[in-house]
Design a protein around this motif. Structure first.
Motif, PDB file in Angstrom:
ATOM      1  N   LEU A  12     -13.697  26.070  -8.151  1.00  0.00           N
ATOM      2  CA  LEU A  12     -13.645  25.712  -9.560  1.00  0.00           C
ATOM      3  C   LEU A  12     -14.926  26.138 -10.278  1.00  0.00           C
ATOM      4  O   LEU A  12     -14.884  26.539 -11.451  1.00  0.00           O
ATOM      5  CB  LEU A  12     -13.438  24.206  -9.717  1.00  0.00           C
ATOM      6  CG  LEU A  12     -12.118  23.641  -9.169  1.00  0.00           C
ATOM      7  CD1 LEU A  12     -12.073  22.124  -9.353  1.00  0.00           C
ATOM      8  CD2 LEU A  12     -10.918  24.293  -9.851  1.00  0.00           C
TER       9      LEU A  12
ATOM     10  N   GLU B 184      -6.898  24.518 -12.083  1.00  0.00           N
ATOM     11  CA  GLU B 184      -7.597  25.798 -12.257  1.00  0.00           C
ATOM     12  C   GLU B 184      -7.535  26.264 -13.708  1.00  0.00           C
ATOM     13  O   GLU B 184      -8.535  26.737 -14.264  1.00  0.00           O
ATOM     14  CB  GLU B 184      -6.990  26.853 -11.336  1.00  0.00           C
ATOM     15  CG  GLU B 184      -7.254  26.617  -9.865  1.00  0.00           C
ATOM     16  CD  GLU B 184      -6.476  27.574  -8.973  1.00  0.00           C
ATOM     17  OE1 GLU B 184      -6.846  27.712  -7.792  1.00  0.00           O
ATOM     18  OE2 GLU B 184      -5.485  28.179  -9.455  1.00  0.00           O
TER      19      GLU B 184
ATOM     20  N   ALA C  29      -6.012  33.305  -9.684  1.00  0.00           N
ATOM     21  CA  ALA C  29      -6.856  32.654 -10.682  1.00  0.00           C
ATOM     22  C   ALA C  29      -7.326  33.630 -11.754  1.00  0.00           C
ATOM     23  O   ALA C  29      -7.455  33.259 -12.922  1.00  0.00           O
ATOM     24  CB  ALA C  29      -8.060  32.003  -9.998  1.00  0.00           C
TER      25      ALA C  29
END
Length: 320
Positions: A33, A132, A300
């Motif tokens: 993160l 995310e 991501a």
């Protein structure tokens, strides 16, 4: 070895075991993160280069702004509309108030960790993709000198972990977010999923007029969802990140065992089904919210790019 050294060694061993027990796509990794900040910054740099005016000419903002800058005595040429009646009455001499732009953004992020979000067939659980997406967007606000709040919805309702106004104050909120996700995964209690509407109502009083971004699949919204969401959207900027798993979008044919808290069995899909029309986005837009669908199976970086464009539309003031 001293008692303090024993405790330190035990803590390191526990942290190592926790890191080894994490499953990518199932657990939230605080370090991952943190790295999302790099993806968010990269997208912002590309966007800034694309929209920068030729020749380095700065564009002047329209209007006089909304934040008070100072109060000073009247002078020739001042706008009569800027007259400060309270100071003028108190001092007996005319005073005017000058303004500047309110540049700080304030956003409350709400992540759905209810049981229905703990599901995934490709890269990650929907809950992980939701976290995310929220963190990637939050990093962008923080790096833009903004302020963010972070909250999560679990089996017992919504909980706000706090607010961050800089990069140093954000990591503790990420640790709390990861702990809340782990608690949701470990929750074995057989109970009904709380409606999303109740969590929204809890968070309505948090953050004042701050914008609100909700990451959810919109499962079990509750009977009062439209009324509550519409009321919030009438008072502040509301965005919804709709999280979807690839299996929901285009399920392949096959025989699939399943188990929920209510029932268990086999689901047969005879042929590749055409995707059903998604009414969620139209419903949310009618309530006044901006929406973005996010595929939990995407990586991501792809999610960060989609968010850069989505957040950019809000900053540029384009229509919903």
């Amino acid at each position: 070895m001293s008692a303090a050294e024993d405790r330190d060694a035990a803590s390191r061993n526990a942290a190592s075991r926790n890191a080894e027990s994490r499953v990518a796509g199932v657990d939230l990794d605080v370090e991952a993160l943190m790295r999302l900040r790099l993806l968010s910054g990269r997208g912002d740099a590309r966007r800034a280069a694309a929209v920068a005016p030729h020749g380095g000419v700065a564009r002047r903002r329209r209007g006089r702004g909304s934040e008070t800058y100072d109060v000073r005595p009247w002078s020739d040429g001042d706008d009569i509309r800027s007259l400060d009646r309270n100071v003028t009455a108190r001092t007996g001499a005319p005073h005017v108030r000058s303004f500047h732009d309110e540049r700080e953004r304030s956003v409350l992020y709400l992540v759905d960790f209810r049981a229905s979000m703990l599901f995934g067939t490709r890269r990650a659980f929907r809950s992980v993709a939701a976290a995310e997406a929220v963190v990637a967007s939050a990093w962008r606000v923080i790096d833009g000198q903004g302020r963010i709040g972070l909250a999560a919805i679990g089996a017992s309702g919504a909980r706000c972990f706090g607010w961050a106004a800089g990069a140093r104050s954000f990591p503790p909120l990420l640790v709390a977010l990861a702990a809340a996700h782990r608690a949701a995964l470990e929750d074995k209690a057989e109970r009904d999923e709380p409606p999303l509407a109740a969590a929204l109502e809890e968070m309505e009083r948090v953050g004042g007029s701050s914008a609100m971004t909700l990451a959810t699949a919109l499962d079990a919204p509750g009977d009062a969802f439209d009324a509550i969401a519409g009321r919030i959207a009438s008072r502040r900027d509301v965005s919804v990140l709709l999280i979807a798993d690839r299996f929901e979008l285009a399920p392949p044919p096959g025989l699939y065992p399943f188990r929920t808290r209510q029932e268990a069995g086999l689901l047969r899909i005879a042929q590749r089904a055409a995707p059903a029309p998604d009414e969620r986005q139209a419903r949310l837009r009618r309530l006044g919210a901006r929406t973005l669908e996010i595929d939990a199976g995407e990586d991501a970086e792809t999610i960060a790019r989609a968010l850069a464009s989505f957040d950019g539309e809000r900053l540029d003031g384009r229509s919903r």
